[in-house]
Design a protein around this motif. Structure first.
Motif, PDB file in Angstrom:
ATOM      1  N   PRO A 233      -6.222   5.858 -11.529  1.00 38.72           N
ATOM      2  CA  PRO A 233      -7.007   7.065 -11.219  1.00 38.72           C
ATOM      3  C   PRO A 233      -6.174   8.350 -11.192  1.00 38.72           C
ATOM      4  O   PRO A 233      -6.743   9.427 -11.301  1.00 38.72           O
ATOM      5  CB  PRO A 233      -7.582   6.767  -9.829  1.00 38.72           C
ATOM      6  N   TYR A 234      -4.848   8.247 -11.072  1.00 36.88           N
ATOM      7  CA  TYR A 234      -4.028   9.465 -11.095  1.00 36.88           C
ATOM      8  C   TYR A 234      -3.679   9.889 -12.523  1.00 36.88           C
ATOM      9  O   TYR A 234      -3.101  10.947 -12.728  1.00 36.88           O
ATOM     10  CB  TYR A 234      -2.736   9.289 -10.273  1.00 36.88           C
ATOM     11  N   SER A 235      -4.024   9.034 -13.515  1.00 39.48           N
ATOM     12  CA  SER A 235      -3.694   9.373 -14.906  1.00 39.48           C
ATOM     13  C   SER A 235      -4.921   9.404 -15.811  1.00 39.48           C
ATOM     14  O   SER A 235      -4.798   9.658 -17.002  1.00 39.48           O
ATOM     15  CB  SER A 235      -2.681   8.367 -15.459  1.00 39.48           C
ATOM     16  N   CYS A 236      -6.096   9.130 -15.241  1.00 42.90           N
ATOM     17  CA  CYS A 236      -7.327   9.111 -16.042  1.00 42.90           C
ATOM     18  C   CYS A 236      -8.403   9.950 -15.358  1.00 42.90           C
ATOM     19  O   CYS A 236      -8.552   9.886 -14.133  1.00 42.90           O
ATOM     20  CB  CYS A 236      -7.868   7.685 -16.162  1.00 42.90           C
TER      21      CYS A 236
ATOM     22  N   GLN B 166      -4.063   1.795  -6.319  1.00 47.62           N
ATOM     23  CA  GLN B 166      -3.382   2.025  -5.040  1.00 47.62           C
ATOM     24  C   GLN B 166      -2.031   1.313  -4.954  1.00 47.62           C
ATOM     25  O   GLN B 166      -1.731   0.602  -4.003  1.00 47.62           O
ATOM     26  CB  GLN B 166      -4.314   1.625  -3.886  1.00 47.62           C
ATOM     27  N   GLU B 167      -1.218   1.607  -5.978  1.00 45.72           N
ATOM     28  CA  GLU B 167       0.118   1.000  -6.039  1.00 45.72           C
ATOM     29  C   GLU B 167       1.082   1.708  -5.097  1.00 45.72           C
ATOM     30  O   GLU B 167       2.094   1.146  -4.694  1.00 45.72           O
ATOM     31  CB  GLU B 167       0.611   1.071  -7.487  1.00 45.72           C
ATOM     32  N   SER B 168       0.764   2.970  -4.776  1.00 39.82           N
ATOM     33  CA  SER B 168       1.605   3.719  -3.824  1.00 39.82           C
ATOM     34  C   SER B 168       0.700   4.526  -2.887  1.00 39.82           C
ATOM     35  O   SER B 168      -0.447   4.835  -3.238  1.00 39.82           O
ATOM     36  CB  SER B 168       2.535   4.676  -4.578  1.00 39.82           C
TER      37      SER B 168
ATOM     38  N   GLY C 151      -7.483   6.699  -3.448  1.00 39.33           N
ATOM     39  CA  GLY C 151      -7.362   6.459  -4.887  1.00 39.33           C
ATOM     40  C   GLY C 151      -8.537   5.667  -5.423  1.00 39.33           C
ATOM     41  O   GLY C 151      -9.086   5.975  -6.480  1.00 39.33           O
ATOM     42  N   LEU C 152      -8.951   4.662  -4.677  1.00 39.35           N
ATOM     43  CA  LEU C 152     -10.072   3.816  -5.123  1.00 39.35           C
ATOM     44  C   LEU C 152     -11.396   4.580  -5.091  1.00 39.35           C
ATOM     45  O   LEU C 152     -12.224   4.455  -6.000  1.00 39.35           O
ATOM     46  CB  LEU C 152     -10.160   2.568  -4.225  1.00 39.35           C
ATOM     47  N   ASP C 153     -11.558   5.405  -4.063  1.00 36.54           N
ATOM     48  CA  ASP C 153     -12.793   6.183  -3.926  1.00 36.54           C
ATOM     49  C   ASP C 153     -13.007   7.112  -5.132  1.00 36.54           C
ATOM     50  O   ASP C 153     -14.137   7.459  -5.468  1.00 36.54           O
ATOM     51  CB  ASP C 153     -12.719   6.995  -2.618  1.00 36.54           C
ATOM     52  N   ALA C 154     -11.877   7.464  -5.794  1.00 36.16           N
ATOM     53  CA  ALA C 154     -11.970   8.395  -6.924  1.00 36.16           C
ATOM     54  C   ALA C 154     -12.792   7.841  -8.083  1.00 36.16           C
ATOM     55  O   ALA C 154     -13.364   8.589  -8.874  1.00 36.16           O
ATOM     56  CB  ALA C 154     -10.558   8.751  -7.412  1.00 36.16           C
ATOM     57  N   TYR C 155     -12.866   6.516  -8.209  1.00 37.16           N
ATOM     58  CA  TYR C 155     -13.515   5.985  -9.415  1.00 37.16           C
ATOM     59  C   TYR C 155     -14.464   4.808  -9.175  1.00 37.16           C
ATOM     60  O   TYR C 155     -15.153   4.377 -10.092  1.00 37.16           O
ATOM     61  CB  TYR C 155     -12.443   5.547 -10.429  1.00 37.16           C
TER      62      TYR C 155
ATOM     63  N   VAL D 118      -5.610  -3.936  -9.886  1.00 36.14           N
ATOM     64  CA  VAL D 118      -4.252  -4.489  -9.893  1.00 36.14           C
ATOM     65  C   VAL D 118      -3.344  -3.776  -8.892  1.00 36.14           C
ATOM     66  O   VAL D 118      -3.292  -2.534  -8.893  1.00 36.14           O
ATOM     67  CB  VAL D 118      -3.642  -4.361 -11.305  1.00 36.14           C
ATOM     68  N   HIS D 119      -2.680  -4.538  -8.081  1.00 34.61           N
ATOM     69  CA  HIS D 119      -1.686  -4.137  -7.060  1.00 34.61           C
ATOM     70  C   HIS D 119      -2.320  -4.038  -5.664  1.00 34.61           C
ATOM     71  O   HIS D 119      -2.029  -4.824  -4.801  1.00 34.61           O
ATOM     72  CB  HIS D 119      -0.932  -2.843  -7.397  1.00 34.61           C
ATOM     73  N   ASN D 120      -3.114  -2.977  -5.407  1.00 37.23           N
ATOM     74  CA  ASN D 120      -3.845  -2.869  -4.131  1.00 37.23           C
ATOM     75  C   ASN D 120      -2.916  -2.855  -2.911  1.00 37.23           C
ATOM     76  O   ASN D 120      -3.291  -3.301  -1.835  1.00 37.23           O
ATOM     77  CB  ASN D 120      -4.844  -4.036  -4.004  1.00 37.23           C
ATOM     78  N   THR D 121      -1.723  -2.350  -3.124  1.00 36.97           N
ATOM     79  CA  THR D 121      -0.714  -2.375  -2.056  1.00 36.97           C
ATOM     80  C   THR D 121      -1.117  -1.479  -0.894  1.00 36.97           C
ATOM     81  O   THR D 121      -0.779  -1.755   0.256  1.00 36.97           O
ATOM     82  CB  THR D 121       0.651  -1.914  -2.630  1.00 36.97           C
ATOM     83  N   PHE D 122      -1.814  -0.385  -1.194  1.00 38.82           N
ATOM     84  CA  PHE D 122      -2.171   0.573  -0.148  1.00 38.82           C
ATOM     85  C   PHE D 122      -3.694   0.756  -0.070  1.00 38.82           C
ATOM     86  O   PHE D 122      -4.187   1.867   0.051  1.00 38.82           O
ATOM     87  CB  PHE D 122      -1.440   1.905  -0.392  1.00 38.82           C
ATOM     88  N   SER D 123      -4.422  -0.365  -0.138  1.00 39.30           N
ATOM     89  CA  SER D 123      -5.890  -0.325   0.001  1.00 39.30           C
ATOM     90  C   SER D 123      -6.254  -0.492   1.473  1.00 39.30           C
ATOM     91  O   SER D 123      -5.733  -1.385   2.141  1.00 39.30           O
ATOM     92  CB  SER D 123      -6.535  -1.452  -0.811  1.00 39.30           C
ATOM     93  N   SER D 124      -7.148   0.343   1.944  1.00 39.41           N
ATOM     94  CA  SER D 124      -7.556   0.288   3.356  1.00 39.41           C
ATOM     95  C   SER D 124      -8.758  -0.648   3.506  1.00 39.41           C
ATOM     96  O   SER D 124      -9.361  -1.084   2.524  1.00 39.41           O
ATOM     97  CB  SER D 124      -7.947   1.682   3.833  1.00 39.41           C
TER      98      SER D 124
END
Ligand code: ZN
Length: 381
Positions: free
Chosen positions: A177-180, A204-206, A241-245, A257-263
């Motif tokens: 979502p930060y690049s699309c 949400q990789e970071s 980040g997830l809410d964006a899309y 993929v990753h979901n390291t910082f998903s609430s």
């Protein structure tokens, strides 16, 4: 015919009755499961350990295989992203293809039968065509500027056509979502849904990604400066980040993929066809952090695993990724399901891989189960 038994047999979804025997023909095609009483002693091949179907690596970047040991570890996402961009073209195309070939062989030797593989360009397509592994290629697109969406989709479809001409499977995938742009993500999701194909996105990789999409100051300001792209027009106001899309993803299959910082809110916001792909080695390599697995498992059991690329991992042994998850959660069945059936389902391949399916060559692996770790002992067929 081969008659295989083991201390325990996991069929992709659950452990079978202890007296079960798996029958394979000489070409490795699964014939049937029978009771041990139906098999002559001299025919039985008994193994110490756990038998599973062939593994599925739900997230890989074969085309970055030449980047092994190129990027320093644990320096955070900004440094990692800058290094990927500045170093990915530092070797010849021939060297990239050779490294991809070695990566493919390594995955075969490690019991992997199907891979969801990200491609930005076509250099690995021939390697995939020659391979015994079934590849579903995610043609990955980037573009934060909404006006570029249509041209990106054209580019993506041209690569999909190349795959099709080679007899390979594929679908489109937004990078992150930060690049699309939201428009690009929606166009991709719609395209895949129309063709009944899975969508994959880095999620949400970071924590910086969450900040960036909330419109706060973040490392991404520096990343875009580094790329010499003026994004002063981009004024996001999302919750994460997830809410964006997430609203743009349709009800087709989606792999996050990753979901390291998903609430917790993020985890609850998705529809039921979402698979959470975990890449623990890459998370430790880049951010030195793992997702909160307890929180994740409170909200979903739809997990699968990915190795990510050799730019952020020391190897492509997917069982190691499941082993890290297992050592942190003590959930053996779920770890094995993520490694097999769930991975196949996330790629829309559950009719061909991820369990023992009559008439199919779904692979058969023997692994240890020593309470703390999972290791491949050997590929049985
Ligand atoms: Zn990735």
């Amino acid at each position: 015919m081969r008659y295989l038994s083991a201390d325990r047999i996991f069929n992709g979804k659950e452990f079978l009755d202890p007296n079960s025997v798996l029958v394979f023909d000489d070409n490795g095609l699964f014939v049937e499961g029978v009771d041990i009483s139906a098999v002559k002693n001299s025919q039985l091949e008994h193994h110490k350990g756990v038998i599973t179907p062939g593994f599925v690596n739900s997230h890989c970047h074969l085309e970055l295989s030449h980047m092994l040991n190129m990027i320093p570890q644990k320096t955070g996402f900004l440094d990692f992203a800058k290094n990927i961009m500045s170093r990915r073209n530092s070797v010849s195309i021939e060297q990239m293809i050779e490294a991809a070939k070695q990566g493919d062989i390594h995955m075969q030797q490690n019991g992997i039968v199907a891979v969801g593989d990200i491609s930005n360009i076509n250099i690995t397509f021939d390697v995939k065509k020659q391979s015994k592994i079934f590849y579903h290629t995610f043609v990955e697109l980037l573009g934060l500027d909404p006006s570029k969406s249509v041209s990106m989709i054209y580019y993506g479809v041209s690569l999909l056509n190349e795959l099709k001409n080679l007899g390979l499977a594929g679908s489109l995938a937004p990078h992150a979502p930060y690049s699309c742009s939201v428009q690009l993500i929606k166009a991709i999701a719609d395209h895949n849904a129309k063709n009944n194909l899975p969508t994959s996105i880095h999620n949400q990789e970071s924590e910086e990604e969450n900040k960036f999409l909330r419109g706060e100051k973040s490392d991404f300001d520096e990343l875009y400066k580094f790329l010499q792209l003026d994004i002063s027009w981009f004024k996001p106001k999302f919750k994460s980040g997830l809410d964006a899309y997430i609203k743009e993803l349709n009800a087709g299959i989606n792999i996050l993929v990753h979901n390291t910082f998903s609430s917790e809110d993020d985890l609850r916001s998705v529809h039921s066809n979402v698979f959470w792909c975990l890449c623990p080695s890459a998370n430790l390599y880049i951010e030195d952090t793992l997702p909160n697995y307890d929180q994740l498992l409170k909200n979903t059991q739809q997990i699968c695993f990915g190795t990510d690329s050799l730019a952020s991992n020391s190897d492509l042994t997917i069982v190691k990724e499941a082993g890290i998850f297992y050592s942190k959660t003590n959930k053996l069945e779920l770890s094995l399901k993520g490694l097999t059936y769930n991975g196949a389902k996330a790629l829309g391949l559950e009719d061909r891989f991820g369990s023992f399916i009559k008439g199919k060559n779904t692979g058969c692996n023997l692994i240890t189960d020593d309470k703390k770790d999972l290791t491949l002992i050997k590929v049985l067929c």
